[in-house]
Scaffold this motif. Structure first.
Motif, PDB file in Angstrom:
ATOM      1  N   LEU A 175       0.840  -1.194   0.000  1.00 50.81           N
ATOM      2  CA  LEU A 175       0.000   0.000   0.000  1.00 50.81           C
ATOM      3  C   LEU A 175       0.873   1.241   0.000  1.00 50.81           C
ATOM      4  CD1 LEU A 175      -2.928   1.156   0.317  1.00 50.81           C
ATOM      5  CD2 LEU A 175      -2.540   1.119   2.793  1.00 50.81           C
ATOM      6  N   ILE A 176       0.537   2.172  -0.891  1.00 50.78           N
ATOM      7  CA  ILE A 176       1.144   3.501  -0.871  1.00 50.78           C
ATOM      8  C   ILE A 176       0.038   4.507  -0.599  1.00 50.78           C
ATOM      9  CG2 ILE A 176       2.188   5.320  -2.285  1.00 50.78           C
ATOM     10  CD1 ILE A 176       3.941   3.242  -3.583  1.00 50.78           C
ATOM     11  N   VAL A 177       0.275   5.374   0.359  1.00 54.78           N
ATOM     12  CA  VAL A 177      -0.693   6.395   0.745  1.00 54.78           C
ATOM     13  C   VAL A 177      -0.117   7.753   0.376  1.00 54.78           C
ATOM     14  CG1 VAL A 177      -2.005   7.407   2.630  1.00 54.78           C
ATOM     15  CG2 VAL A 177      -1.492   4.958   2.647  1.00 54.78           C
ATOM     16  N   ILE A 178      -0.893   8.548  -0.354  1.00 54.57           N
ATOM     17  CA  ILE A 178      -0.441   9.877  -0.778  1.00 54.57           C
ATOM     18  C   ILE A 178      -1.164  10.917   0.080  1.00 54.57           C
ATOM     19  CG2 ILE A 178      -0.260  11.494  -2.698  1.00 54.57           C
ATOM     20  CD1 ILE A 178      -0.391   9.105  -4.599  1.00 54.57           C
ATOM     21  N   ALA A 200      -5.310  13.493   8.058  1.00 54.83           N
ATOM     22  CA  ALA A 200      -6.059  12.522   8.857  1.00 54.83           C
ATOM     23  C   ALA A 200      -6.313  11.227   8.102  1.00 54.83           C
ATOM     24  CB  ALA A 200      -7.381  13.143   9.310  1.00 54.83           C
ATOM     25  N   ALA A 201      -6.813  11.324   6.867  1.00 58.54           N
ATOM     26  CA  ALA A 201      -7.126  10.111   6.098  1.00 58.54           C
ATOM     27  C   ALA A 201      -5.866   9.322   5.782  1.00 58.54           C
ATOM     28  CB  ALA A 201      -7.865  10.479   4.815  1.00 58.54           C
ATOM     29  N   GLY A 202      -4.804  10.028   5.387  1.00 55.12           N
ATOM     30  CA  GLY A 202      -3.566   9.340   5.038  1.00 55.12           C
ATOM     31  C   GLY A 202      -2.913   8.657   6.227  1.00 55.12           C
ATOM     32  N   LEU A 203      -2.893   9.351   7.369  1.00 55.15           N
ATOM     33  CA  LEU A 203      -2.267   8.779   8.563  1.00 55.15           C
ATOM     34  C   LEU A 203      -3.002   7.534   9.035  1.00 55.15           C
ATOM     35  CD1 LEU A 203      -1.499  12.072  10.529  1.00 55.15           C
ATOM     36  CD2 LEU A 203       0.154  10.590   9.376  1.00 55.15           C
ATOM     37  N   VAL A 204      -4.330   7.580   9.054  1.00 49.30           N
ATOM     38  CA  VAL A 204      -5.093   6.416   9.507  1.00 49.30           C
ATOM     39  C   VAL A 204      -4.943   5.262   8.528  1.00 49.30           C
ATOM     40  CG1 VAL A 204      -7.409   5.552  10.036  1.00 49.30           C
ATOM     41  CG2 VAL A 204      -6.710   7.819  10.821  1.00 49.30           C
ATOM     42  N   SER A 205      -4.964   5.535   7.230  1.00 44.18           N
ATOM     43  CA  SER A 205      -4.781   4.480   6.233  1.00 44.18           C
ATOM     44  C   SER A 205      -3.433   3.790   6.415  1.00 44.18           C
ATOM     45  CB  SER A 205      -4.876   5.063   4.814  1.00 44.18           C
ATOM     46  OG  SER A 205      -6.149   5.592   4.555  1.00 44.18           O
ATOM     47  N   ALA A 206      -2.390   4.600   6.585  1.00 45.44           N
ATOM     48  CA  ALA A 206      -1.051   4.037   6.760  1.00 45.44           C
ATOM     49  C   ALA A 206      -0.949   3.248   8.055  1.00 45.44           C
ATOM     50  CB  ALA A 206      -0.016   5.159   6.735  1.00 45.44           C
ATOM     51  N   TYR A 207      -1.536   3.782   9.116  1.00 46.96           N
ATOM     52  CA  TYR A 207      -1.496   3.097  10.411  1.00 46.96           C
ATOM     53  C   TYR A 207      -2.165   1.722  10.330  1.00 46.96           C
ATOM     54  CZ  TYR A 207      -2.615   1.908  15.216  1.00 46.96           C
ATOM     55  OH  TYR A 207      -2.754   1.244  16.412  1.00 46.96           O
ATOM     56  N   ILE A 208      -3.340   1.673   9.699  1.00 41.26           N
ATOM     57  CA  ILE A 208      -4.050   0.394   9.592  1.00 41.26           C
ATOM     58  C   ILE A 208      -3.222  -0.605   8.793  1.00 41.26           C
ATOM     59  CG2 ILE A 208      -6.073  -0.715   8.554  1.00 41.26           C
ATOM     60  CD1 ILE A 208      -7.647   1.815   9.290  1.00 41.26           C
ATOM     61  N   GLY A 209      -2.637  -0.144   7.689  1.00 43.10           N
ATOM     62  CA  GLY A 209      -1.802  -1.039   6.895  1.00 43.10           C
ATOM     63  C   GLY A 209      -0.641  -1.599   7.691  1.00 43.10           C
ATOM     64  N   ALA A 210       0.040  -0.731   8.426  1.00 41.46           N
ATOM     65  CA  ALA A 210       1.181  -1.191   9.224  1.00 41.46           C
ATOM     66  C   ALA A 210       0.732  -2.109  10.344  1.00 41.46           C
ATOM     67  CB  ALA A 210       1.926   0.014   9.794  1.00 41.46           C
ATOM     68  N   ALA A 211      -0.445  -1.831  10.928  1.00 47.42           N
ATOM     69  CA  ALA A 211      -0.939  -2.650  12.043  1.00 47.42           C
ATOM     70  C   ALA A 211      -1.197  -4.090  11.630  1.00 47.42           C
ATOM     71  CB  ALA A 211      -2.210  -2.027  12.621  1.00 47.42           C
ATOM     72  N   VAL A 212      -1.571  -4.296  10.365  1.00 47.42           N
ATOM     73  CA  VAL A 212      -1.820  -5.668   9.889  1.00 47.42           C
ATOM     74  C   VAL A 212      -0.615  -6.212   9.130  1.00 47.42           C
ATOM     75  CG1 VAL A 212      -4.312  -5.365   9.835  1.00 47.42           C
ATOM     76  CG2 VAL A 212      -2.987  -4.823   7.793  1.00 47.42           C
ATOM     77  N   LYS A 213       0.540  -5.579   9.357  1.00 44.49           N
ATOM     78  CA  LYS A 213       1.835  -6.062   8.869  1.00 44.49           C
ATOM     79  C   LYS A 213       1.998  -5.973   7.360  1.00 44.49           C
ATOM     80  CE  LYS A 213       2.845  -6.899  13.095  1.00 44.49           C
ATOM     81  NZ  LYS A 213       3.688  -5.904  13.810  1.00 44.49           N
ATOM     82  N   THR A 263       7.130   6.113  11.620  1.00 48.22           N
ATOM     83  CA  THR A 263       8.243   5.211  11.310  1.00 48.22           C
ATOM     84  C   THR A 263       8.336   4.127  12.378  1.00 48.22           C
ATOM     85  OG1 THR A 263       9.458   6.984  10.194  1.00 48.22           O
ATOM     86  CG2 THR A 263      10.720   5.049  10.907  1.00 48.22           C
ATOM     87  N   GLY A 264       8.153   4.526  13.627  1.00 53.36           N
ATOM     88  CA  GLY A 264       8.168   3.556  14.722  1.00 53.36           C
ATOM     89  C   GLY A 264       7.029   2.562  14.644  1.00 53.36           C
ATOM     90  N   LEU A 265       5.916   2.972  14.026  1.00 52.16           N
ATOM     91  CA  LEU A 265       4.774   2.064  13.866  1.00 52.16           C
ATOM     92  C   LEU A 265       4.955   1.101  12.697  1.00 52.16           C
ATOM     93  CD1 LEU A 265       1.871   4.628  14.455  1.00 52.16           C
ATOM     94  CD2 LEU A 265       2.544   2.764  15.985  1.00 52.16           C
ATOM     95  N   TYR A 316     -12.132   2.237   5.803  1.00 46.29           N
ATOM     96  CA  TYR A 316     -12.719   1.504   4.680  1.00 46.29           C
ATOM     97  C   TYR A 316     -11.744   1.419   3.511  1.00 46.29           C
ATOM     98  CZ  TYR A 316     -17.215   1.760   7.064  1.00 46.29           C
ATOM     99  OH  TYR A 316     -18.228   1.614   7.974  1.00 46.29           O
ATOM    100  N   ALA A 317     -11.084   2.525   3.210  1.00 49.40           N
ATOM    101  CA  ALA A 317     -10.153   2.534   2.090  1.00 49.40           C
ATOM    102  C   ALA A 317      -9.009   1.549   2.327  1.00 49.40           C
ATOM    103  CB  ALA A 317      -9.611   3.945   1.866  1.00 49.40           C
ATOM    104  N   ALA A 318      -8.413   1.585   3.518  1.00 51.53           N
ATOM    105  CA  ALA A 318      -7.278   0.722   3.810  1.00 51.53           C
ATOM    106  C   ALA A 318      -7.675  -0.750   3.838  1.00 51.53           C
ATOM    107  CB  ALA A 318      -6.640   1.128   5.138  1.00 51.53           C
ATOM    108  N   VAL A 319      -8.781  -1.058   4.511  1.00 45.14           N
ATOM    109  CA  VAL A 319      -9.218  -2.461   4.614  1.00 45.14           C
ATOM    110  C   VAL A 319      -9.619  -3.003   3.251  1.00 45.14           C
ATOM    111  CG1 VAL A 319     -10.985  -3.981   5.584  1.00 45.14           C
ATOM    112  CG2 VAL A 319      -9.868  -2.278   7.037  1.00 45.14           C
ATOM    113  N   ASN A 320     -10.344  -2.223   2.466  1.00 42.55           N
ATOM    114  CA  ASN A 320     -10.721  -2.682   1.128  1.00 42.55           C
ATOM    115  C   ASN A 320      -9.500  -2.836   0.235  1.00 42.55           C
ATOM    116  OD1 ASN A 320     -13.443  -2.798   1.725  1.00 42.55           O
ATOM    117  ND2 ASN A 320     -13.871  -0.729   0.989  1.00 42.55           N
ATOM    118  N   ALA A 321      -8.530  -1.924   0.377  1.00 40.29           N
ATOM    119  CA  ALA A 321      -7.319  -2.004  -0.439  1.00 40.29           C
ATOM    120  C   ALA A 321      -6.502  -3.244  -0.121  1.00 40.29           C
ATOM    121  CB  ALA A 321      -6.477  -0.747  -0.223  1.00 40.29           C
ATOM    122  N   LEU A 322      -6.447  -3.617   1.137  1.00 40.24           N
ATOM    123  CA  LEU A 322      -5.598  -4.728   1.554  1.00 40.24           C
ATOM    124  C   LEU A 322      -6.311  -6.083   1.536  1.00 40.24           C
ATOM    125  CD1 LEU A 322      -3.843  -2.933   4.538  1.00 40.24           C
ATOM    126  CD2 LEU A 322      -2.802  -3.517   2.338  1.00 40.24           C
TER     127      LEU A 322
END
Length: 716
Positions: free
Chosen positions: A238-241, A245-258, A335-337, A562-568
């Protein structure tokens, strides 16, 4: 009365059918015994027998009587494959449609009213893909057809669609059973027809439409991606542009599920909310509110006085607050996440490739399975003649520009009477500016009910703001060092002199420079997405202000999930974004907070509603705090405690609203709020008292009269 008559008639007909023992004629043994008699009768009066058989089949199907299979066999035995199929196909479809209409007329309104929210997804699915669902059910005879008829009548499916889909969907089964009827003498039992092999064949036929739909979607995707070379492997999941708020949450969710995630931000992490919007404006509002309380100290039993402060220090505190909150959204934290954060300019070059340009002139290309566009929005600056010459600031640039001032602008024009304009106008007026607020609409905060707009206007005026509603800005002028804005109202022009002008007329999505045009991704005022936040390309998503329809930080974060979960995980399960319960607040004093419908929305959408209103001026804690003004207004379904929407005007309205947001999200009514203990004395009790007002208005008067008589009797 008509519905009751239909129900009684149906019940009497069904009871009569069984009471007279007519069901015994609809068995295979009875049919075989009477076959020769039926054939003889058919030879004498073929059209009479055909008409009678057709009519009986229609009645049996309409009343959901057992025996349709035997009647189908009889049609095959009497009329052969061609004529038998024709008669059964039309009779069964017509009877099914009558049952469908009876269910709709008698039951649909009651069922939809009782379970409306729970049926919403089903209704939407039927409206969109109902023909496909029905066709699938008709192809598989293991689903009771009478039940399908009745249940479909409860949905919004059109009668014409139900009829033709039923006829086409049942045709294959009709052919099989009519053909079996032509061999009636050789049949020993009904199980000879409904063999496991035959049922499996029907099941496969039923699955076929679903498979066909998947294949069609695959072909569409293939055609969409045909001109692009898909990478054999991907650098990222996943690449988030965008780092708002939307970008940070999308990236966080992606990193949280490895997942392997890269976040690309051009400017400052945290986006507009942290750097230019929510955070700095609330810091400013707090300082302005305290200054106003000092100015009105007598309201609290203190000596009133002019607040002494340095405007430069007030603005320095605003930046200090931004600096304190910034680590929550920082490069280091993400980065730490587990998120790779790149500071550069992102451009999508094909559906799977993003090119990043860095400030040192270098570039980097990364391939990815999915992309989330979260580029946010910027203040909209109207094409007002002379505006560039006189100069202006926006809700983005005022924080750095005004931080250089020793005093608040002496004469300040705020262009725009929406939430941002009202917040800034009130705050700067309280900090010493002479503020003129100009709004083209007939009232400020036009999305709210009229009484809310009037309270907001009164509050602004009380703080010294000159509010010019229904005034159109025509042009700006400059005479030497003097700057003016010219407005029109009722055909009359007026010049308003100012030292500084804030443009606060709305925000527009950032759409340029990210490669959307080259890829042909449709955009209007925002990026065009479907219910899953997919763009034209199913692996490219959009979330936040750039996607709309709401421009709130909390909505951006909501969409990001929704965007992150659907994307992944969209290959397994996709989720439609849910906008059913969206709260928002405007942080003037008194605050205005809302979720769901207000009265003007309900009227526009022709939604029936009841209004319950509780005045906060009667609330103990509000009286003690000196904030006894405002109200809690709840819209409910007529006669029920189901909440359609809530508007709160008052101290901490944004915080008080959360209880109603939770209630609406989880289908809790006012009775549940009334039955919940609220701490005394708190502002939150206003919610309970509003629920109590509803309960009092819906008290069962007849029961209360009997109770009055009962208690009188008990007293002797």
């Amino acid at each position: 009365m008509k519905k009751l008559a239909i129900v009684v008639a149906i019940i009497l007909l069904v009871l009569g059918f069984f009471a007279l023992g007519l069901d015994r004629y609809l068995s295979l043994e009875s049919l075989k015994q009477s076959q020769s008699d039926f054939i003889a009768l058919k030879m004498q009066s073929p059209w009479l027998v055909a008409s009678a058989g057709f009519a009986l089949y229609v009645i049996a199907a309409a009343l959901s009587l057992p025996g349709a299979l035997v009647m189908t066999l009889a049609m095959g035995a009497l009329f052969g494959l061609g004529m038998g199929t024709l008669l059964v196909s039309f009779a069964s479809s017509l009877g099914a449609t009558l049952a469908f209409l009876a269910s709709r007329f008698v039951l649909r309104d009651a069922v939809q009213q009782r379970f409306g929210d729970k049926l919403k997804a089903i209704n939407e699915g039927v409206s969109r893909d109902g023909a496909l669902y029905l066709f699938t059910l008709r192809m598989v005879p293991i689903f009771p057809f009478f039940l399908i008829n009745l249940l479909m009548g409860l949905t919004p499916m059109r009668t014409r669609t139900f009829y033709w889909v039923s006829q086409v969907g049942m045709l294959a089964g009709t052919l099989v059973f009519v053909n079996a009827g032509t061999q009636l003498a050789a049949l020993q039992s009904l199980s000879g027809i409904l063999s496991p092999g035959l049922l499996l064949s029907f099941a496969l036929l039923g699955v076929f439409p679903m498979v066909a739909k998947r294949i069609t979607a695959w072909l569409q995707r293939r055609r969409m991606y045909a001109k692009w070379q898909r990478p054999a492997n991907f650098d990222r999941n996943l690449i988030v542009i965008g780092g708002g708020a939307a970008g940070l949450v999308s990236a966080y969710i992606g990193a949280a599920v490895k997942a392997k995630v890269t976040l690309i931000e051009t400017h400052k992490m945290g986006g507009d909310c942290l750097n230019y919007g929510c955070v700095p404006s609330k810091a400013l509002i707090k300082s302005a509110k305290l200054a106003n309380q000092i100015r009105h100290g007598e309201h609290y039993g203190l000596n009133a006085g002019a607040p002494e402060f340095s405007f430069r220090k007030v603005m320095a505190r605003v930046h200090e607050v931004i600096h304190t909150v910034a680590p929550h959204d920082s490069v280091e934290r993400y980065t730490g996440l587990g998120v790779e954060v790149l500071q550069g300019y992102a451009r999508i070059t094909n559906p799977w490739t993003v090119e990043i340009s860095f400030d040192d002139g270098t570039t980097q290309k990364l391939t990815t399975r999915s992309i989330v566009i979260a580029t946010g929005a910027r203040p909209f600056v109207p094409p007002l003649p002379g505006l560039e010459e006189v100069g202006y600031v926006t809700s983005d640039t005022l924080w750095s520009t005004f931080a250089e001032l020793d005093a608040a602008p002496r004469r300040l024009v705020v262009l725009g009477g929406g939430p941002i304009g009202c917040e800034l106008a009130q705050s700067f007026a309280r900090l010493g500016s002479g503020v003129t607020l100009i709004e083209m609409a007939p009232r400020v905060m036009i999305r709210e009910d009229v009484e809310v707009s009037e309270m907001a206007r009164a509050s602004l005026v009380a703080d010294g703001v000159e509010v010019l509603t229904d005034h159109k800005a025509v042009r700006c002028e400059k005479e030497g060092e003097h700057k003016f804005i010219v407005v029109e109202h009722d055909g009359q022009s007026r010049r308003v002199e100012f030292d500084a002008l804030i443009c606060a007329v709305g925000r527009s999505a950032r759409l340029k420079g990210f490669g959307l045009e080259e890829l042909g991704i449709p955009v209007q005022r925002t990026v065009t997405t479907n219910d899953y936040l997919e763009t034209l390309y199913p692996n490219i998503y959009a979330a936040g202000d750039v996607a709309g329809p709401y421009q709130f930080t909390h909505t951006a974060a909501h969409q990001a999930w929704y965007a992150a979960v659907n994307a992944l995980f969209g290959d397994f399960k996709r989720f439609k974004v849910d906008y059913s319960v969206i709260p928002w607040a405007t942080f003037i004093e008194p605050e205005v907070a809302r979720v769901g419908l207000n009265e003007q929305d309900a009227r526009d959408q022709k939604v029936a509603y009841e209004v319950t209103q509780y005045g906060i001026d009667d609330l103990d804690r509000a009286v003690a705090d000196g904030t006894a003004h405002g109200f809690v207004k709840v819209l409910t379904v007529p006669g029920k405690d189901k909440i359609l929407g809530v508007t709160i005007v008052g101290e901490h309205a944004g915080d008080l609203l959360a209880e109603f947001v939770l209630a609406m999200k989880h289908g809790l009514g006012l009775n549940k709020i009334l039955g919940t203990i609220h701490t005394y004395p708190t502002l939150a009790e206003a919610n309970k008292y509003a629920a109590g007002e509803w309960k009092r208005a819906h008290a069962p008067q007849s029961v209360l009269r009997w109770l009055e008589k009962y208690h009188a009797w008990k007293r002797g």
